[in-house]
Design a protein around this motif. Sequence first.
Motif, PDB file in Angstrom:
ATOM      1  N   GLU A  27       0.258 -13.536  10.910  1.00 28.27           N
ATOM      2  CA  GLU A  27      -0.548 -12.565  12.527  1.00 28.27           C
ATOM      3  C   GLU A  27      -2.177 -12.954  11.984  1.00 28.27           C
ATOM      4  O   GLU A  27      -3.183 -12.353  12.372  1.00 28.27           O
ATOM      5  N   SER A  28      -2.536 -13.529  11.978  1.00 30.19           N
ATOM      6  CA  SER A  28      -4.193 -14.556  11.436  1.00 30.19           C
ATOM      7  C   SER A  28      -5.063 -13.106  10.950  1.00 30.19           C
ATOM      8  O   SER A  28      -5.841 -13.431  11.557  1.00 30.19           O
ATOM      9  N   ALA A  29      -4.167 -12.482   9.977  1.00 31.83           N
ATOM     10  CA  ALA A  29      -5.337 -10.904   9.552  1.00 31.83           C
ATOM     11  C   ALA A  29      -6.089 -10.758   8.087  1.00 31.83           C
ATOM     12  O   ALA A  29      -6.127 -10.518   7.451  1.00 31.83           O
ATOM     13  N   ILE A  30      -5.615 -12.316   7.387  1.00 33.94           N
ATOM     14  CA  ILE A  30      -6.333 -12.391   6.216  1.00 33.94           C
ATOM     15  C   ILE A  30      -7.507 -13.809   6.160  1.00 33.94           C
ATOM     16  O   ILE A  30      -7.834 -14.666   6.996  1.00 33.94           O
ATOM     17  N   GLU A  31      -7.920 -13.473   5.524  1.00 32.85           N
ATOM     18  CA  GLU A  31     -10.198 -14.209   5.526  1.00 32.85           C
ATOM     19  C   GLU A  31     -10.567 -14.244   3.696  1.00 32.85           C
ATOM     20  O   GLU A  31      -9.849 -14.012   2.584  1.00 32.85           O
ATOM     21  N   VAL A  32     -10.881 -15.254   3.279  1.00 32.25           N
ATOM     22  CA  VAL A  32     -11.504 -15.382   2.358  1.00 32.25           C
ATOM     23  C   VAL A  32     -11.848 -13.979   1.655  1.00 32.25           C
ATOM     24  O   VAL A  32     -11.532 -13.903   0.427  1.00 32.25           O
ATOM     25  N   CYS A  33     -12.704 -12.493   2.456  1.00 36.19           N
ATOM     26  CA  CYS A  33     -13.008 -12.050   1.608  1.00 36.19           C
ATOM     27  C   CYS A  33     -11.797 -10.872   1.607  1.00 36.19           C
ATOM     28  O   CYS A  33     -12.242  -9.973   0.512  1.00 36.19           O
ATOM     29  N   ASP A  34     -10.696 -11.103   1.441  1.00 37.31           N
ATOM     30  CA  ASP A  34      -9.547 -10.405   1.231  1.00 37.31           C
ATOM     31  C   ASP A  34      -9.105 -11.080   0.409  1.00 37.31           C
ATOM     32  O   ASP A  34      -7.610 -10.091  -0.059  1.00 37.31           O
ATOM     33  N   TYR A  35      -9.732 -12.072  -0.342  1.00 37.28           N
ATOM     34  CA  TYR A  35      -8.827 -12.893  -1.300  1.00 37.28           C
ATOM     35  C   TYR A  35      -9.050 -11.635  -2.699  1.00 37.28           C
ATOM     36  O   TYR A  35      -8.286 -11.785  -3.738  1.00 37.28           O
ATOM     37  N   PRO A  36     -10.439 -11.085  -2.852  1.00 32.72           N
ATOM     38  CA  PRO A  36     -10.620 -10.151  -4.234  1.00 32.72           C
ATOM     39  C   PRO A  36      -9.702  -8.737  -4.256  1.00 32.72           C
ATOM     40  O   PRO A  36      -8.570  -8.419  -4.665  1.00 32.72           O
ATOM     41  N   ALA A  37      -9.210  -8.513  -2.446  1.00 38.60           N
ATOM     42  CA  ALA A  37      -8.114  -6.959  -2.724  1.00 38.60           C
ATOM     43  C   ALA A  37      -6.802  -7.868  -3.276  1.00 38.60           C
ATOM     44  O   ALA A  37      -5.777  -7.007  -3.572  1.00 38.60           O
ATOM     45  N   LEU A  38      -6.604  -8.999  -1.970  1.00 39.78           N
ATOM     46  CA  LEU A  38      -5.288  -9.367  -2.853  1.00 39.78           C
ATOM     47  C   LEU A  38      -4.747  -9.835  -3.890  1.00 39.78           C
ATOM     48  O   LEU A  38      -3.759  -9.895  -4.680  1.00 39.78           O
ATOM     49  N   HIS A  39      -6.084 -10.563  -4.624  1.00 36.89           N
ATOM     50  CA  HIS A  39      -5.594 -10.426  -6.764  1.00 36.89           C
ATOM     51  C   HIS A  39      -5.971  -9.081  -6.639  1.00 36.89           C
ATOM     52  O   HIS A  39      -5.054  -8.567  -8.202  1.00 36.89           O
ATOM     53  N   MET A  40      -6.458  -8.093  -6.439  1.00 38.44           N
ATOM     54  CA  MET A  40      -6.134  -6.755  -6.991  1.00 38.44           C
ATOM     55  C   MET A  40      -4.847  -6.415  -6.275  1.00 38.44           C
ATOM     56  O   MET A  40      -4.210  -5.289  -7.496  1.00 38.44           O
TER      57      MET A  40
END
Length: 125
Positions: A27-40
């Motif tokens: 969905e092209s809904a992920i950016e590098v700034c989302d990585y910490p939240a994905l890690h959590m």
Amino acid sequence: MAYKTSNKTLPETQAFMKGIIEKLEGESAIEVCDYPALHMLELSYDNYLKASAMLMGDGPVTKDKHGHVIVHPAVNVVSKTWGQVVTLMKEFGLTVKSRERISALTGDVDEDNELGNFDRDEGEA
């Protein structure tokens, strides 16, 4: 640069995260700034699975050093980590409710949705 899951999490967690990453990237809904939240999200889900497994084996109660029956400490871990997982999934639009909310905000309406079509048609009049 793509998000990389930890190789120290359970295989179930890795499969869960792989599905989430694929959906968000599709969905092209992920950016590098989302990585910490994905890690959590990854860590919370992994801890949820591990604590749940403990409860399945030990049961929801245990005994303290004095022999008194107490709530198993993993009960708190399951409760807190599941809350974190759900909160983070909502942030990424990965729950049914959050997908409905995001769809409503973007104006994407199914042709079969009578209420949504009525609302849209009234706005055009």
